[in-house]
Design a protein around this motif. Structure first.
Motif, PDB file in Angstrom:
ATOM      1  N   ARG A   1      -2.034 -43.378   9.744  1.00  0.00           N
ATOM      2  CA  ARG A   1      -2.179 -44.344   8.653  1.00  0.00           C
ATOM      3  C   ARG A   1      -3.096 -43.735   7.583  1.00  0.00           C
ATOM      4  O   ARG A   1      -4.271 -44.065   7.480  1.00  0.00           O
ATOM      5  CB  ARG A   1      -2.784 -45.657   9.171  1.00  0.00           C
ATOM      6  CG  ARG A   1      -2.033 -46.296  10.326  1.00  0.00           C
ATOM      7  CD  ARG A   1      -0.708 -46.886   9.866  1.00  0.00           C
ATOM      8  NE  ARG A   1      -0.052 -47.601  10.971  1.00  0.00           N
ATOM      9  CZ  ARG A   1      -0.191 -48.908  11.205  1.00  0.00           C
ATOM     10  NH1 ARG A   1      -0.984 -49.641  10.453  1.00  0.00           N
ATOM     11  NH2 ARG A   1       0.451 -49.478  12.208  1.00  0.00           N
ATOM     12  N   ASN A   2      -2.573 -42.831   6.798  1.00  0.00           N
ATOM     13  CA  ASN A   2      -3.394 -42.126   5.822  1.00  0.00           C
ATOM     14  C   ASN A   2      -3.727 -42.991   4.607  1.00  0.00           C
ATOM     15  O   ASN A   2      -3.030 -43.963   4.310  1.00  0.00           O
ATOM     16  CB  ASN A   2      -2.669 -40.859   5.363  1.00  0.00           C
ATOM     17  CG  ASN A   2      -1.291 -41.177   4.813  1.00  0.00           C
ATOM     18  OD1 ASN A   2      -0.458 -41.746   5.498  1.00  0.00           O
ATOM     19  ND2 ASN A   2      -1.055 -40.851   3.567  1.00  0.00           N
ATOM     20  N   CYS A   3      -4.778 -42.596   3.869  1.00  0.00           N
ATOM     21  CA  CYS A   3      -5.294 -43.443   2.778  1.00  0.00           C
ATOM     22  C   CYS A   3      -4.465 -43.347   1.503  1.00  0.00           C
ATOM     23  O   CYS A   3      -4.497 -44.253   0.678  1.00  0.00           O
ATOM     24  CB  CYS A   3      -6.745 -43.074   2.479  1.00  0.00           C
ATOM     25  SG  CYS A   3      -6.951 -41.541   1.524  1.00  0.00           S
ATOM     26  N   GLN A   4      -3.763 -42.233   1.313  1.00  0.00           N
ATOM     27  CA  GLN A   4      -2.903 -41.959   0.143  1.00  0.00           C
ATOM     28  C   GLN A   4      -3.651 -41.614  -1.139  1.00  0.00           C
ATOM     29  O   GLN A   4      -3.014 -41.345  -2.160  1.00  0.00           O
ATOM     30  CB  GLN A   4      -1.975 -43.140  -0.188  1.00  0.00           C
ATOM     31  CG  GLN A   4      -1.045 -43.550   0.926  1.00  0.00           C
ATOM     32  CD  GLN A   4      -0.091 -44.621   0.452  1.00  0.00           C
ATOM     33  OE1 GLN A   4       0.928 -44.338  -0.146  1.00  0.00           O
ATOM     34  NE2 GLN A   4      -0.454 -45.869   0.710  1.00  0.00           N
ATOM     35  N   VAL A   5      -4.974 -41.654  -1.140  1.00  0.00           N
ATOM     36  CA  VAL A   5      -5.684 -41.385  -2.398  1.00  0.00           C
ATOM     37  C   VAL A   5      -6.634 -40.186  -2.338  1.00  0.00           C
ATOM     38  O   VAL A   5      -7.101 -39.748  -3.390  1.00  0.00           O
ATOM     39  CB  VAL A   5      -6.468 -42.632  -2.898  1.00  0.00           C
ATOM     40  CG1 VAL A   5      -5.517 -43.723  -3.350  1.00  0.00           C
ATOM     41  CG2 VAL A   5      -7.410 -43.142  -1.833  1.00  0.00           C
ATOM     42  N   CYS A   6      -6.907 -39.664  -1.157  1.00  0.00           N
ATOM     43  CA  CYS A   6      -7.808 -38.508  -1.092  1.00  0.00           C
ATOM     44  C   CYS A   6      -7.063 -37.233  -1.508  1.00  0.00           C
ATOM     45  O   CYS A   6      -5.834 -37.196  -1.618  1.00  0.00           O
ATOM     46  CB  CYS A   6      -8.423 -38.354   0.304  1.00  0.00           C
ATOM     47  SG  CYS A   6      -7.283 -37.741   1.579  1.00  0.00           S
ATOM     48  N   ASP A   7      -7.820 -36.179  -1.710  1.00  0.00           N
ATOM     49  CA  ASP A   7      -7.272 -34.894  -2.152  1.00  0.00           C
ATOM     50  C   ASP A   7      -6.212 -34.367  -1.202  1.00  0.00           C
ATOM     51  O   ASP A   7      -5.152 -33.891  -1.615  1.00  0.00           O
ATOM     52  CB  ASP A   7      -8.445 -33.908  -2.264  1.00  0.00           C
ATOM     53  CG  ASP A   7      -8.005 -32.543  -2.729  1.00  0.00           C
ATOM     54  OD1 ASP A   7      -7.437 -32.456  -3.830  1.00  0.00           O
ATOM     55  OD2 ASP A   7      -8.210 -31.565  -1.988  1.00  0.00           O
TER      56      ASP A   7
ATOM     57  N   LEU B   1      -4.600 -34.514   7.473  1.00  0.00           N
ATOM     58  CA  LEU B   1      -5.959 -34.067   7.146  1.00  0.00           C
ATOM     59  C   LEU B   1      -6.684 -35.096   6.276  1.00  0.00           C
ATOM     60  O   LEU B   1      -7.714 -34.796   5.687  1.00  0.00           O
ATOM     61  CB  LEU B   1      -5.916 -32.721   6.414  1.00  0.00           C
ATOM     62  CG  LEU B   1      -5.294 -31.558   7.188  1.00  0.00           C
ATOM     63  CD1 LEU B   1      -5.209 -30.319   6.301  1.00  0.00           C
ATOM     64  CD2 LEU B   1      -6.109 -31.248   8.444  1.00  0.00           C
ATOM     65  N   CYS B   2      -6.146 -36.313   6.203  1.00  0.00           N
ATOM     66  CA  CYS B   2      -6.745 -37.387   5.402  1.00  0.00           C
ATOM     67  C   CYS B   2      -8.242 -37.490   5.690  1.00  0.00           C
ATOM     68  O   CYS B   2      -8.672 -37.495   6.847  1.00  0.00           O
ATOM     69  CB  CYS B   2      -6.046 -38.706   5.730  1.00  0.00           C
ATOM     70  SG  CYS B   2      -6.766 -40.144   4.905  1.00  0.00           S
ATOM     71  N   THR B   3      -9.039 -37.583   4.603  1.00  0.00           N
ATOM     72  CA  THR B   3     -10.500 -37.586   4.775  1.00  0.00           C
ATOM     73  C   THR B   3     -11.076 -38.975   5.001  1.00  0.00           C
ATOM     74  O   THR B   3     -12.277 -39.132   5.168  1.00  0.00           O
ATOM     75  CB  THR B   3     -11.178 -36.963   3.538  1.00  0.00           C
ATOM     76  OG1 THR B   3     -10.775 -37.699   2.369  1.00  0.00           O
ATOM     77  CG2 THR B   3     -10.765 -35.510   3.357  1.00  0.00           C
ATOM     78  N   ALA B   4     -10.225 -40.003   5.011  1.00  0.00           N
ATOM     79  CA  ALA B   4     -10.723 -41.379   5.133  1.00  0.00           C
ATOM     80  C   ALA B   4     -11.004 -41.796   6.576  1.00  0.00           C
ATOM     81  O   ALA B   4     -11.413 -42.917   6.830  1.00  0.00           O
ATOM     82  CB  ALA B   4      -9.731 -42.348   4.503  1.00  0.00           C
ATOM     83  N   GLY B   5     -10.771 -40.900   7.527  1.00  0.00           N
ATOM     84  CA  GLY B   5     -10.993 -41.266   8.924  1.00  0.00           C
ATOM     85  C   GLY B   5      -9.684 -41.499   9.638  1.00  0.00           C
ATOM     86  O   GLY B   5      -8.620 -41.595   9.020  1.00  0.00           O
ATOM     87  N   TYR B   6      -9.761 -41.590  10.947  1.00  0.00           N
ATOM     88  CA  TYR B   6      -8.565 -41.630  11.781  1.00  0.00           C
ATOM     89  C   TYR B   6      -8.093 -43.055  12.053  1.00  0.00           C
ATOM     90  O   TYR B   6      -8.868 -43.889  12.507  1.00  0.00           O
ATOM     91  CB  TYR B   6      -8.867 -40.933  13.107  1.00  0.00           C
ATOM     92  CG  TYR B   6      -7.772 -41.055  14.144  1.00  0.00           C
ATOM     93  CD1 TYR B   6      -6.640 -40.251  14.097  1.00  0.00           C
ATOM     94  CD2 TYR B   6      -7.883 -41.977  15.185  1.00  0.00           C
ATOM     95  CE1 TYR B   6      -5.641 -40.351  15.049  1.00  0.00           C
ATOM     96  CE2 TYR B   6      -6.898 -42.090  16.156  1.00  0.00           C
ATOM     97  CZ  TYR B   6      -5.774 -41.276  16.076  1.00  0.00           C
ATOM     98  OH  TYR B   6      -4.786 -41.380  17.026  1.00  0.00           O
TER      99      TYR B   6
END
Length: 334
Positions: free
Chosen positions: A90-96, A105-110
């Protein structure tokens, strides 16, 4: 409405009444056809999944297939009635990293379906529609339940970038290894070697397109262009690296237990090996998987050995951990 599996704490579960959760904006409600069980589900059951990567109480199930029943606001109405599989992360869609398409590799957490969010061991699953991948109308949904592990291997195949005529090899003969054989076979290799621990996997390996098969205690070549490692055993990475020519490409997907043999940095540098790793599957790998499956180049069905009901969850978990060579992929049906 029949029940869902709820793991309340490690080793404790019950079947609980299930009411579908109506899809909100951007969401879809899927009727589940089948949910697969893998080693990580067993970790959830045993309580040895790393902290932060599971949230109890939990309905597991991150490998699944189904049919869209209803969609929420902002989702194309044409999705209703379509056969689908879905991404777990469930990625955030807004990080780099998300903007680069590297959603694992989403940086918003797992957050992942079946680990921190409700999973597919239930009659229905409600999730963001953007995670869905649409299958052909005539797709075999039982086979499609295996497309989540296949997508992880698709990610490896894309990183390996095997070119027609290259000599390629797969280390590991489990479900992931058999998917790696099929993805590499689709790239028209000049040679396709499978290396494993069990001779009884040779027939299936060759059925999927292998041109050679050896067990790891036999004499192994050292001049292959590409190797995908799927075993995750203590020595698998080192075995895989030893198969490569100078400048060859290695993709590691297995996660060994602590204390595994590491790769020798001197060997990597002197032989100029190119090493890639995969953990999970980003959207392009999912799309690649569905495309290859729809084209008939990926046949997961022979890997399924057991199909049980949700009520048989404990028996299914035991099967997965039994080590019995006759146990392949275990599916649960609502």
């Amino acid at each position: 409405m029949s029940g869902a599996v709820l793991v309340e704490a490690p080793g404790e579960h019950r079947i609980v009444p299930h009411e579908p959760r109506e899809p909100g904006p951007g969401e879809a409600l899927v009727r589940v056809h089948a949910a697969g069980i893998c080693g990580s589900d067993r970790e959830v059951w045993q309580g040895n999944r790393p902290e932060g990567y599971v949230r109890y109480p939990l309905t597991p199930g991150h490998e699944w297939s189904g049919t869209v029943e209803r969609v929420g606001a902002g989702v194309p109405a044409s999705l209703a009635g379509r056969k689908v599989v879905g991404e777990g992360f469930r990625n955030c869609q807004v990080c780099d990293r998300c903007h680069a398409g590297e959603t694992t590799l989403c940086t918003a957490g797992y957050e992942e379906t079946g680990f921190t969010q409700p999973g597919a061991m239930a009659p229905t699953l409600t999730l963001p529609a953007r995670l869905l991948h649409v299958l052909p109308d005539d797709a075999d949904l039982t086979a499609a339940a295996l497309l989540e592990p296949a997508a992880c291997i698709a990610a490896a195949a894309l990183k390996a970038n095997a070119r027609p005529g290259e000599r390629v090899a797969v280390v590991g003969t489990g479900t992931l290894g058999m998917f790696a054989v099929q993805f590499l076979r689709a790239a028209s290799p000049g040679e396709l070697l499978v290396v494993g621990t069990r001779g009884d996997r040779e027939a299936l390996s060759r059925q999927y397109g292998a041109t050679g098969f050896r067990t790891k205690d036999q004499l192994l070549p050292d001049d292959f262009d590409v190797v995908i490692e799927t075993a995750g055993s203590a020595g698998a990475a080192r075995t895989a690296a030893s198969l490569l020519r100078r400048g060859g490409r290695l993709v590691l997907t297995g996660i060994p237990a602590p204390g595994a043999d590491g790769l020798d940095p001197t060997d990597l540098v002197v032989r100029q090996l190119e090493v890639h790793t995969v953990f999970g599957a980003p959207p392009d790998a999912w799309a690649h998987t569905v495309r290859v499956f729809a084209a008939g180049l990926l046949d997961p069905r022979p890997l399924v050995t057991h199909e049980l009901s949700l009520a048989e969850f404990p028996e299914a978990i035991e099967l997965v951990g039994s080590g019995d060579p006759k146990v392949g992929k275990v599916l649960l049906h609502p």
